[in-house]
Design an enzyme around this catalytic site. Structure first.
Site, short mmCIF file in Angstrom:
data_model
loop_
_atom_site.label_atom_id
_atom_site.label_comp_id
_atom_site.label_asym_id
_atom_site.label_seq_id
_atom_site.Cartn_x
_atom_site.Cartn_y
_atom_site.Cartn_z
N LYS A 27 0.83 -1.21 0.00
CA LYS A 27 0.00 0.00 0.00
C LYS A 27 0.87 1.26 0.00
O LYS A 27 0.61 2.19 -0.76
CB LYS A 27 -0.92 -0.03 1.23
N SER A 28 1.89 1.29 0.85
CA SER A 28 2.73 2.49 0.94
C SER A 28 3.44 2.75 -0.38
O SER A 28 3.52 3.90 -0.84
CB SER A 28 3.79 2.30 2.03
N ARG A 32 3.03 5.98 -3.20
CA ARG A 32 4.18 6.80 -3.61
C ARG A 32 4.42 6.70 -5.11
O ARG A 32 4.91 7.65 -5.74
CB ARG A 32 5.40 6.37 -2.80
N GLY A 99 -4.96 7.87 5.62
CA GLY A 99 -4.04 8.81 6.27
C GLY A 99 -2.84 9.12 5.40
O GLY A 99 -2.34 10.24 5.37
N ARG A 127 -8.56 12.22 12.75
CA ARG A 127 -7.14 11.91 13.01
C ARG A 127 -6.28 13.18 13.02
O ARG A 127 -6.61 14.17 12.37
CB ARG A 127 -6.65 10.89 11.97
N SER A 172 7.34 8.66 12.19
CA SER A 172 6.19 8.55 11.28
C SER A 172 6.65 8.76 9.85
O SER A 172 7.14 9.82 9.49
CB SER A 172 5.13 9.60 11.65
N ASP A 320 1.92 -1.29 11.76
CA ASP A 320 0.58 -1.65 11.27
C ASP A 320 0.20 -3.08 11.65
O ASP A 320 -0.95 -3.49 11.42
CB ASP A 320 0.51 -1.49 9.75
C1 S3P Z 1 2.44 4.78 6.24
C2 S3P Z 1 2.99 5.13 7.44
C3 S3P Z 1 2.48 4.67 8.75
C4 S3P Z 1 1.55 3.49 8.60
C5 S3P Z 1 0.56 3.69 7.49
C6 S3P Z 1 1.29 3.87 6.16
C7 S3P Z 1 3.04 5.30 5.00
O1 S3P Z 1 1.77 5.72 9.37
O2 S3P Z 1 0.86 3.25 9.80
O3 S3P Z 1 -0.32 2.59 7.38
O4 S3P Z 1 2.73 4.78 3.91
O5 S3P Z 1 3.83 6.25 5.09
P1 S3P Z 1 2.52 6.79 10.34
O6 S3P Z 1 3.41 7.63 9.50
O7 S3P Z 1 1.40 7.57 10.95
O8 S3P Z 1 3.27 5.96 11.34
#
Ligand code: S3P
Length: 434
Positions: A27-28, A32, A99, A127, A172, A320
């Site tokens: 997902k991350s 990107r 988020g 959030r 983070s 996560d």
């Molecule tokens: C993510 C960072 C994390 C993670 C989220 C995905 C990202 O959040 O919990 O599911 O893709 O950068 P935080 O940056 O709030 O730790």
């Protein structure tokens, strides 16, 4: 998107798990790839893109800013517009439950020459956003939000920015990445450090696209003004999705499962370290590298687990995975203590409170602390009906618990699983026997 998720799903005890699976793309990395592909010059192709609701929210945001993105179901083709080629969207951008979309977009949009409004579903609008708004304001950004800039909807009035040196109080990747994206446009250097290293997918992908970035164990430095070049990207399987099957493979008797093509970036493999320390049988096979990210096949077998202490630098490396780690802990011998994990309280839901409530419903003794929890493991879980709290990872974790709970586990409100892992229940049904 996930404003109203009312579906219910149940899992029942199974007699074994056998087979081979692949899990959907990371997902991350998928987020990107769209972001950098859109602001690079030329064509970017993405294979293995996760078509979950969160990533589709990011994709729609860039389409709304004038980027042509074709999807033939296999490969995405992104016609990059260059650093300054995005156009003002005609409407508010809806980030849904994501988020990562809202926080990274806030960093990317702050230096544009136009106005944007970002919002999300009722969970996302609760959030914290000041963690990105405040450092971006120090760079010169103009961003407004509810509760003095803490909550979405966020309004961004694009401005020229200047680099800063920022010691983030939280580990983070979203904060780090928001500042790095703003830093691509800012005058001078943007430097970000964090207490423990969070996932470094932005750093790796910035390099892949030719950004002027320097990375050290203490943080990342981006120098602004350099154009990015379109690239080909292959997204590995998401270890955060594999995690549900890793735990299922450990706690279900007679289990042997091979999960193919999983990303094993060291900033994401806390789950492997934690489950191995608990006594889990987990083997990494055929380790290789794909688009600058390490990948392996993971073989997991039923194991007797024991409770451990979890704190320190492993926490952001497994951030996560805590909901499903809690399920493993609930079936381990002895007590598992989780500390220094306060961030779990500001995820899609408060994951400490949600897992404490749900595991208690399954008969487990759980003590909540401000920054973690203590879980006393038992031989079996009791059957129960629980809520997802609108959080995909809580829903999937409790469905894994149902595979070993007398009478099974019913989870209400499971539509949220579609944010990250739309094929989850189908995969569970495919590999479980009995
Ligand atoms: C993510 C960072 C994390 C993670 C989220 C995905 C990202 O959040 O919990 O599911 O893709 O950068 P935080 O940056 O709030 O730790």
């Amino acid at each position: 998107m996930t404003e109203t998720c009312v579906q219910t799903y149940a899992t029942r005890p199974v007699t074994g798990i056998r087979g081979e699976i692949t899990v959907p793309g990371d997902k991350s990395i998928s987020h990107r790839s769209i972001m950098l592909g859109s602001i690079a010059r030329g064509m970017t192709t993405v294979r293995g893109f996760l078509r979950g609701e969160d990533n589709i929210a990011t994709l729609n945001a860039f389409r709304a800013m004038g980027v042509t993105i074709d999807d033939d179901g296999e490969t995405l083709k992104i016609a990059g517009k260059g650093l300054h080629g995005l156009v003002e969207p005609f409407d508010v951008i809806d980030c849904g439950n994501s988020g990562t979309s809202i926080r990274l977009l806030t960093g990317l949009l702050a230096p544009q020459r136009f106005y944007t409004v970002l919002t999300g579903d009722r969970y996302l609008r609760r959030r914290p956003m000041r963690r990105v708004v405040e450092p971006l304001a120090r760079m010169g950004a103009t961003i407004f939000g509810r509760e003095g800039g803490e909550k979405a909807p966020l309004t961004i009035v694009g401005r020229e920015l200047s680099g800063i040196s920022y010691d983030s109080p939280v580990s983070s990747a979203q904060v780090k990445s928001a500042l790095m994206l703003a830093g691509l446009y800012a005058a001078g250097e943007t430097r970000v450090t964090e207490p423990y290293l969070s996932r470094d997918h932005s750093e790796r992908m910035f390099r892949h696209f030719g950004a002027d970035v320097e990375v050290s164990p203490s943080g990342a430095v981006v120098r602004g003004g350099r154009e990015l070049e379109g690239r080909d990207i292959v997204v590995p399987g998401d270890i955060s999705s594999a995690a549900f099957f890793l735990v299922a493979g450990l706690i279900v008797p007679n289990a042997e499962l091979l999960i193919r093509g999983v990303g094993i970036n060291p900033t994401r493999t806390g789950i492997l370290d934690i489950l191995s320390a608990m006594g889990g049988s987990i083997e990494l096979l055929d380790q290789r590298e794909v688009s600058g990210e390490p990948v392996a096949d993971i073989l997991v077998r039923s194991s007797r687990l024991k409770g451990i202490e979890i704190a320190g630098d492993v926490v952001p490396r497994a951030i996560d995975e805590f909901p499903v780690i809690c399920v493993a802990a609930a079936l381990a011998e002895g007590r598992t203590v989780i500390r220094e994990a306060r961030e779990l309280r500001v995820k899609e839901t408060d994951r400490i409170a949600a897992m404490a409530t749900n595991l208690r419903a399954a008969g487990v003794t759980v003590t909540e602390t401000a920054d973690g929890m203590e879980i006393d493991g038992r031989e079996r879980l009791d059957g129960c009906t629980v809520e997802s709290f609108g959080d995909h990872r809580i829903a999937m974790s409790m469905l894994v618990a149902g595979l070993v709970a007398t009478g099974g586990v019913t989870v209400s409100d499971v539509a949220c699983i579609g944010t990250s892992f739309p094929s989850f229940t189908r995969l569970v049904e495919r590999i479980c026997a009995g």
